[in-house]
Design an enzyme around this catalytic site. Structure first.
Site, PDB file in Angstrom:
ATOM      1  N   ARG A 353       0.836  -1.201   0.000  1.00 21.91           N
ATOM      2  CA  ARG A 353       0.000   0.000   0.000  1.00 21.91           C
ATOM      3  C   ARG A 353       0.867   1.246   0.000  1.00 21.91           C
ATOM      4  O   ARG A 353       1.883   1.294   0.696  1.00 21.91           O
ATOM      5  CB  ARG A 353      -0.904  -0.012   1.237  1.00 21.91           C
ATOM      6  CG  ARG A 353      -1.914   1.118   1.227  1.00 21.91           C
ATOM      7  CD  ARG A 353      -2.893   0.983   2.361  1.00 21.91           C
ATOM      8  NE  ARG A 353      -2.270   1.246   3.648  1.00 21.91           N
ATOM      9  CZ  ARG A 353      -2.908   1.145   4.808  1.00 21.91           C
ATOM     10  NH1 ARG A 353      -4.178   0.774   4.833  1.00 21.91           N
ATOM     11  NH2 ARG A 353      -2.296   1.406   5.941  1.00 21.91           N
ATOM     12  N   ASP A 477     -11.372   1.886   8.797  1.00 23.14           N
ATOM     13  CA  ASP A 477     -11.739   3.267   8.487  1.00 23.14           C
ATOM     14  C   ASP A 477     -13.182   3.360   7.999  1.00 23.14           C
ATOM     15  O   ASP A 477     -13.864   4.352   8.273  1.00 23.14           O
ATOM     16  CB  ASP A 477     -10.783   3.858   7.437  1.00 23.14           C
ATOM     17  CG  ASP A 477      -9.507   4.356   8.091  1.00 23.14           C
ATOM     18  OD1 ASP A 477      -9.608   5.002   9.161  1.00 23.14           O
ATOM     19  OD2 ASP A 477      -8.416   4.091   7.561  1.00 23.14           O
ATOM     20  N   CYS A 524      -9.456  -6.340   4.321  1.00 25.35           N
ATOM     21  CA  CYS A 524      -8.189  -6.334   5.063  1.00 25.35           C
ATOM     22  C   CYS A 524      -8.284  -5.533   6.358  1.00 25.35           C
ATOM     23  O   CYS A 524      -7.285  -5.281   7.004  1.00 25.35           O
ATOM     24  CB  CYS A 524      -7.049  -5.809   4.192  1.00 25.35           C
ATOM     25  SG  CYS A 524      -7.309  -4.138   3.619  1.00 25.35           S
TER      26      CYS A 524
HETATM   27  C1  PEP Z   1      -8.597  -0.136   7.271  1.00 23.79           C
HETATM   28  O1  PEP Z   1      -8.847   1.060   7.378  1.00 23.79           O
HETATM   29  O2  PEP Z   1      -9.453  -1.030   7.456  1.00 23.79           O
HETATM   30  C2  PEP Z   1      -7.242  -0.584   6.922  1.00 23.79           C
HETATM   31  C3  PEP Z   1      -6.987  -1.841   6.651  1.00 23.79           C
HETATM   32  O3  PEP Z   1      -6.248   0.328   6.914  1.00 23.79           O
HETATM   33  P1  PEP Z   1      -5.588   0.964   8.234  1.00 23.79           P
HETATM   34  O4  PEP Z   1      -6.053   0.135   9.403  1.00 23.79           O
HETATM   35  O5  PEP Z   1      -4.126   0.924   8.038  1.00 23.79           O
HETATM   36  O6  PEP Z   1      -6.132   2.354   8.252  1.00 23.79           O
HETATM   37 MG    MG Z   2      -7.469   2.559   6.658  1.00 23.48          MG
END
Ligand code: PEP
Ligand code: MG
Length: 595
Positions: A353, A477, A524
């Site tokens: 990412r 998020d 994810c």
């Molecule tokens: C999410 O937001 O679900 C994610 C996988 O990214 P991060 O937890 O790094 O914001």
């Molecule tokens: Mg995220």
């Protein structure tokens, strides 16, 4: 001697066993000794400067002031790039910082102490700051009294500049240390060595904060949100962290200790049993193959990723490359790290990412000054598109690493089609530049995917699917933004609920858009690593899950007990509901045996 915000008069010590309840965010039992992490404490040496060296000591101090001033100047430039009110507010603050560094009482006071008391510069700064802080705290005006924080901040900058060290917490730890802190940042957590650290417990922090995520990835039992903890612990006291129950026990009695030793042994036995699943495939009872990949926060995790039987890296959070340093990682460094990772994964796919700083993930090397609302501000892809050189460096490194194994590129926080088109254009330009220079990249070019983690992106998933080669649904998020709940704030953690029908509809909507467009889609976010959610995600059409490596065995075990047809039927019933409690009940009863 330390400079610390902790007021010793507030500490409450007792030798009796004390229990603190918080949120268990990473399972397991840690039994160890307390290592207090006072984020603001800096230990400095105190010594007498010989008369003949007073001038040199003053010059050393002046140089430190200049360096601290330059640092603030960089922040001032970055602040000027922010929008309206944020730029103005920060501008005032940073101007005040500059004023404190030039000919102020602070500077004059330190010089006087060096001259007359022959104190070394560090000790002089410490004493002067303590004096000024005391007079600020005595002020009647609450606003002015609160400025003591700024005075201390300037003091810390000067001390760091003088000791010429990038402050590295946790470099000296007792064995089986349990880190106890008011708050740990993801950057702090990245510095924890799981071979020395047994677990962690903090007063602040939410279950889906990046600190919690990192604790899970490192396999460290962790409890966050344990109110009152910092007031009651002394260094080296015995402490138990029960990451499953969300409990911290300071100074446990002999009986408690015995009970927890047994609980710990049982848990380790359970983990060993699960580890036997490493080489069996993740298939449902009715034969559907599910892809289980690992989320990686730090390159050191690759061993545990492979040991857990992950079929690939479904999310590499590249932020680690930028943490705990003052400079930016260059293209060569990034290429080397990614290439090693791709090679170590030995033909298994790796999804990298692009930079996702902002919110609770900050990187001082970027000089980004958080805006008034960092979660909604210049973060992730927005930051990268505003500073395309950052993206060019990252994409170039990713493309170069793609020559060594299957690699996909994932872009966080996308909310519009224009953003992913802009990233693709930059990627194509970078690829052309590399090929002109005769540097090998994957042929065809790596797939470029979109994180679906903003409600607007989920609702526009159809349009995004025409421009993306794959989707990765970031439920952390997505839940935060759909429900307007800060994922890192323990005071609203009870409202954070991925089973809210609005969140589930957005997941379903995005998954269906991907399936219609025939592009791969994965989840994810943290729900992917929670066996409770597996049947529902499968029922919504997801066949690809990426999670903390430590959770792969337990999710695999759950998947092998699921009947996909039944799970799909149950998901349909769930999606007809409008009440989260009913949804939770329908899911839990399915998990408990109906499916
Ligand atoms: C999410 O937001 O679900 C994610 C996988 O990214 P991060 O937890 O790094 O914001
Ligand atoms: Mg995220």
């Amino acid at each position: 001697m330390t400079l610390s915000d902790t007021d010793p008069s507030e500490l409450e010590f007792t030798d009796a066993e004390r229990v603190f309840d918080g949120m268990g965010v990473s399972r397991g039992i840690a039994i160890g000794v307390v290592h207090r992490h006072d984020a603001d404490a800096i230990t400095v040496a105190e010594y007498c400067v010989p008369k003949g060296q007073v001038g040199a000591e003053k010059a050393r101090f002046a140089a430190a002031v200049d360096r601290a001033g330059a640092e603030i100047g960089t922040m001032r430039t970055a602040a000027a790039g922010l929008d309206g009110s944020a730029a103005e507010e920060l501008g005032y603050l940073l101007d005040a910082y500059q004023a404190m560094l030039h000919g102020s009482r602070l500077v004059r006071g330190v010089e006087r102490r060096i001259e007359t008391e022959h104190l070394n510069a560090e000790a002089a700064v410490n004493q002067e700051i303590a004096d000024i802080a005391r007079s600020f705290e005595a002020m009647e005006d609450a606003y002015l009294a609160a400025r003591v924080v700024d005075i201390r901040d300037i003091g810390r900058r000067l001390l760091r500049s003088l000791t010429n060290t990038t402050y590295r917490p946790f470099s000296v730890l007792p064995r089986h240390a349990v880190i106890v802190a008011e708050e740990l940042t993801p950057a702090d957590t990245a510095l924890l060595d799981p071979r020395r650290v047994a677990g962690l417990a903090t007063v602040l922090g939410g279950a889906e904060s990046h600190t919690a995520i990192m604790a899970r990835s490192l396999g460290l039992p962790a409890v966050l949100g344990a109110a009152g903890l910092m007031r009651s612990v002394r260094p080296l006291q015995t402490v138990i962290v029960d990451g499953g129950a969300g409990r911290v026990i300071v100074n446990p009695s002999a009986a408690t200790l015995t009970a927890y030793r047994k609980k710990r042994a049982d848990y380790l036995r359970f983990r060993r049993t699960l580890a036997r699943l490493k080489d069996v495939p993740a298939v449902t009872r009715d034969g559907a193959r599910i892809l289980l990949q690992a989320n990686v926060e730090l390159p050191g995790e690759v061993e545990s990723v492979l040991a857990a039987g992950a079929e690939g890296v479904g999310l590499l959070r590249s932020e680690f490359l930028y943490m705990n340093r003052d400079d930016l990682p260059g293209e060569e460094e990034q290429t080397a790290v990614l290439t090693t990772l791709v090679q170590r994964m030995n033909g298994r796919p790796v999804t990298v990412r692009t930079l996702d700083v902002g919110g609770d993930k900050l990187a001082r090397s970027l000089g980004v000054v958080p805006g008034p609302n960092p979660a909604l501000g210049l973060r992730a892809v927005r930051l990268c598109l505003s500073r395309p050189e950052l993206l060019e460096t990252q994409l170039s490194a990713m493309l170069r690493a793609s020559a060594f194994g299957p690699l996909r590129i994932l872009v966080p926080m996308i909310s519009t089609v224009e953003e992913i088109r802009a990233v693709r254009e930059i990627m194509e330009n970078v690829a052309r530049r590399l090929s002109r220079a005769g540097i090998k990249i994957a042929e065809p070019m790596p797939p470029l995917g979109v994180m679906i983690e903003v409600p607007g992106a989920a609702l526009a998933a159809d349009a995004l699917s025409w421009h993306a080669d794959f989707f990765a649904i970031g439920t952390n998020d997505l839940t935060q933004y759909t429900l307007a709940i800060d994922r890192a704030d323990e005071s609203v953690a009870h409202l954070y609920n991925p089973l809210h029908p609005a969140v589930l509809r957005l997941i379903q909507f995005s998954a269906q858009a991907a399936l219609r467009a025939r592009i791969p889609v994965s989840v994810c976010g943290e729900v992917a690593g929670d066996p409770r959610f597996a049947a529902l995600l499968l029922g919504l059409g997801i066949r690809d899950l990426s999670m903390s490596a430590t959770n792969i065995p337990v999710v695999k075990q759950r998947i092998r007990s699921i009947d996909l047809v039944a799970a799909t039927r149950r998901a349909r019933v769930i999606m007809d509901q409008s009440d989260s409690a009913r949804i939770a009940h329908l899911l839990d009863s399915f998990n408990e045996g109906e499916g």
